[in-house]
Design a protein around this motif. Sequence first.
Motif, short mmCIF file in Angstrom:
data_model
loop_
_atom_site.label_atom_id
_atom_site.label_comp_id
_atom_site.label_asym_id
_atom_site.label_seq_id
_atom_site.Cartn_x
_atom_site.Cartn_y
_atom_site.Cartn_z
N GLY A 1 0.81 -1.21 0.00
CA GLY A 1 0.00 0.00 0.00
C GLY A 1 0.85 1.26 0.00
N SER A 2 1.91 1.26 0.78
CA SER A 2 2.79 2.43 0.82
C SER A 2 3.49 2.64 -0.51
CB SER A 2 3.82 2.27 1.94
OG SER A 2 3.19 2.26 3.21
N LEU A 3 3.87 1.56 -1.17
CA LEU A 3 4.50 1.68 -2.49
C LEU A 3 3.52 2.21 -3.53
CD1 LEU A 3 6.68 -1.55 -2.55
CD2 LEU A 3 7.53 0.79 -2.66
N ARG A 4 2.28 1.74 -3.47
CA ARG A 4 1.29 2.24 -4.43
C ARG A 4 1.04 3.74 -4.24
NH1 ARG A 4 -1.50 -2.70 -2.85
NH2 ARG A 4 -1.26 -4.25 -4.52
N TRP A 5 0.95 4.17 -3.00
CA TRP A 5 0.55 5.54 -2.71
C TRP A 5 1.73 6.42 -2.29
CZ3 TRP A 5 -3.91 7.49 -4.15
CH2 TRP A 5 -4.97 6.62 -4.41
N LEU A 6 2.93 6.00 -2.63
CA LEU A 6 4.15 6.64 -2.12
C LEU A 6 4.17 8.15 -2.37
CD1 LEU A 6 6.91 5.66 -0.84
CD2 LEU A 6 7.85 6.02 -3.11
N ARG A 7 3.87 8.57 -3.57
CA ARG A 7 3.98 9.99 -3.89
C ARG A 7 2.92 10.81 -3.14
NH1 ARG A 7 4.42 12.83 -9.88
NH2 ARG A 7 5.27 14.81 -9.08
N ARG A 8 1.72 10.27 -3.02
CA ARG A 8 0.68 10.98 -2.27
C ARG A 8 1.05 11.04 -0.79
NH1 ARG A 8 -4.92 11.78 -3.42
NH2 ARG A 8 -5.53 13.59 -2.15
N ASP B 1 4.07 11.12 0.45
CA ASP B 1 5.14 12.11 0.59
C ASP B 1 4.59 13.53 0.56
OD1 ASP B 1 6.76 9.91 0.61
OD2 ASP B 1 7.80 10.34 -1.26
N TYR B 2 3.57 13.73 -0.27
CA TYR B 2 2.97 15.06 -0.36
C TYR B 2 2.30 15.44 0.96
CZ TYR B 2 0.32 18.98 -2.27
OH TYR B 2 -0.20 20.23 -2.51
N VAL B 3 1.57 14.51 1.56
CA VAL B 3 0.90 14.78 2.84
C VAL B 3 1.93 15.00 3.94
CG1 VAL B 3 -0.61 13.78 4.60
CG2 VAL B 3 -1.18 13.53 2.17
N ILE B 4 2.96 14.17 3.98
CA ILE B 4 3.99 14.32 5.01
C ILE B 4 4.68 15.68 4.90
CG2 ILE B 4 6.23 13.43 5.79
CD1 ILE B 4 5.18 10.62 4.92
N ALA B 5 4.98 16.09 3.66
CA ALA B 5 5.61 17.39 3.46
C ALA B 5 4.68 18.52 3.92
CB ALA B 5 5.98 17.57 2.00
N ALA B 6 3.40 18.41 3.60
CA ALA B 6 2.46 19.46 4.01
C ALA B 6 2.33 19.51 5.52
CB ALA B 6 1.10 19.20 3.36
N ALA B 7 2.32 18.35 6.17
CA ALA B 7 2.17 18.31 7.62
C ALA B 7 3.43 18.77 8.34
CB ALA B 7 1.80 16.90 8.06
N ASP C 1 0.03 22.88 -12.23
CA ASP C 1 0.10 22.13 -13.47
C ASP C 1 -0.83 20.93 -13.41
OD1 ASP C 1 1.61 19.62 -14.93
OD2 ASP C 1 1.81 21.47 -16.07
N PRO C 2 -1.76 20.79 -14.37
CA PRO C 2 -2.78 19.72 -14.27
C PRO C 2 -2.20 18.31 -14.34
CG PRO C 2 -2.93 20.84 -16.39
CD PRO C 2 -1.99 21.65 -15.55
N ILE D 1 0.42 13.51 -8.75
CA ILE D 1 0.51 13.48 -7.29
C ILE D 1 -0.73 12.83 -6.70
CG2 ILE D 1 0.62 14.89 -5.20
CD1 ILE D 1 2.20 16.97 -6.87
N GLU D 2 -1.90 13.24 -7.20
CA GLU D 2 -3.17 12.72 -6.66
C GLU D 2 -3.25 11.21 -6.80
OE1 GLU D 2 -7.95 12.87 -7.67
OE2 GLU D 2 -6.58 14.24 -8.68
N LYS D 3 -2.83 10.67 -7.93
CA LYS D 3 -2.92 9.24 -8.19
C LYS D 3 -1.61 8.50 -7.94
CE LYS D 3 -7.18 9.70 -9.68
NZ LYS D 3 -8.33 9.20 -8.89
#
Length: 466
Positions: A72-79, A81-87, A163-164, A170-172
């Motif tokens: 699960g972490s590998l599938r969603w790795l980029r998302r 990382d984005y949440v961790i950076a924001a937090a 950028d779309p 990032i979202e996916k």
Amino acid sequence: MSKRHYAPPATSQTGPGRSRRFNSRQDNVRAAAAWVLDRTLQSLAPADSFLESALPRFDDRDQGLLRELVMGSLRWLRRLDYVIAAASNRSFEQIEEVLRSPLRIATYQLLFLDRVPAHAAVHEAVEQAHQLTHRGGASFVNGVLRRIARAPRLEDWPITEADPVRRLAIEKSHPDFLVARWLDRFGTARTLDLLDANNRPKPMHLLAFRDRGGRELLAETLIDEGLEVEPAALSPLGLIVRRGNPLTSAAFQRGDFYVQDEASQAAALIPLPRRGETVLDAAAAPGGKSFALVAWEPGVRVTMSDVSPSRASRLRGNLRRLRRSLPLAVADAGAPPFQRPFDRVVLDLPCTGTGTLRRNPEIKWRISESEIGRLTRQALRLLEGTAPLVAPGGRLVAITCSLEREENEDVMARFLATHAEFSPLPLDSLLENPVAAGVTAPGAWRMLTGGDHDGFSVNVLAKARS
């Protein structure tokens, strides 16, 4: 997005560890998950190679949790990382490297799993941080995860990228370049379906053998043992496992089935084999293409070959369990040693594997445009080597688990430009729905990742009779 109920899934067999031994802190399932994630991202090895080292240390339930956390972490790795950076109010690259995997594992639990208490996920990550770095690092992990625990939904962490394409990537949780090329080739709707499919766990698929009663008898046998299975849509020989682990069944021990994705089964049977047909499976390991051909038509005469001694050894093990006797050679498909021609030569071309990202999510974080080009050159070499072994009037079947044009259509175009004796074999009249729906051009078939299956591409060339 609703969170997933965690339950131990049906998993592949584990084997002896091949990586560094654990220390005591890695006997904890969450710490072990961080260890596997870290090693996977730092190496070129698949996640399963490290999971095989970790899984035997835990009971069945914790094995399921460990696999869920890693995959699960590998599938969603980029998302993640984005949440961790924001937090954390800093870029992810500024976070101390040893803290990244514990943060990712804990964040995945907070955002995606509903049966893991938030306090347990935070506490375990903080304890890992205490052992990995200084007190300040542990305080940092505690602060970041507590902020995420107070807002434990993806919707609570909106993506502000302008950028779309990058925003969608990032979202996916996919690389920018892959999303951009799929949007260009497949369009928005199909790309969204593909991205979503890659982020869903994949059930186990089984290949049944017609000379052992086919999938109906296999289904009855497994149901009697307490499993829940249903027929696959793409393969007439396939079963999808919905509950239970068939690898602990008596049917597995008897060699009544082989674990193989339903789209892989369908790809191997394009076109259907004929009784008495001679086949060379020139890059055979671990054996799926040959087993699918024999499963459909026991009278097909298959010769197997693979360049890797270790992969050939694994193939021999599969043959023993399935109680099949097929000739096997260790040989390079680019310079095969065979003298006689074959009615069909099947070649599993080297590729990036972009059709198998749901099963091998670590591939997303390794592939590049340059890697696609390198593998394309390898594929051409193997086609050149095996082409002379196709008998006049025979077929050359090239299969990949890639969705990329360079690894499929472009390779075949370059090959055909210098081999006038070959031409694409029309497939429309040879296939039935739903498999026939995958025909994209004369001699070409593709199934995008979706439903319960992986993505595969097939190209079939016919050799002139004179």
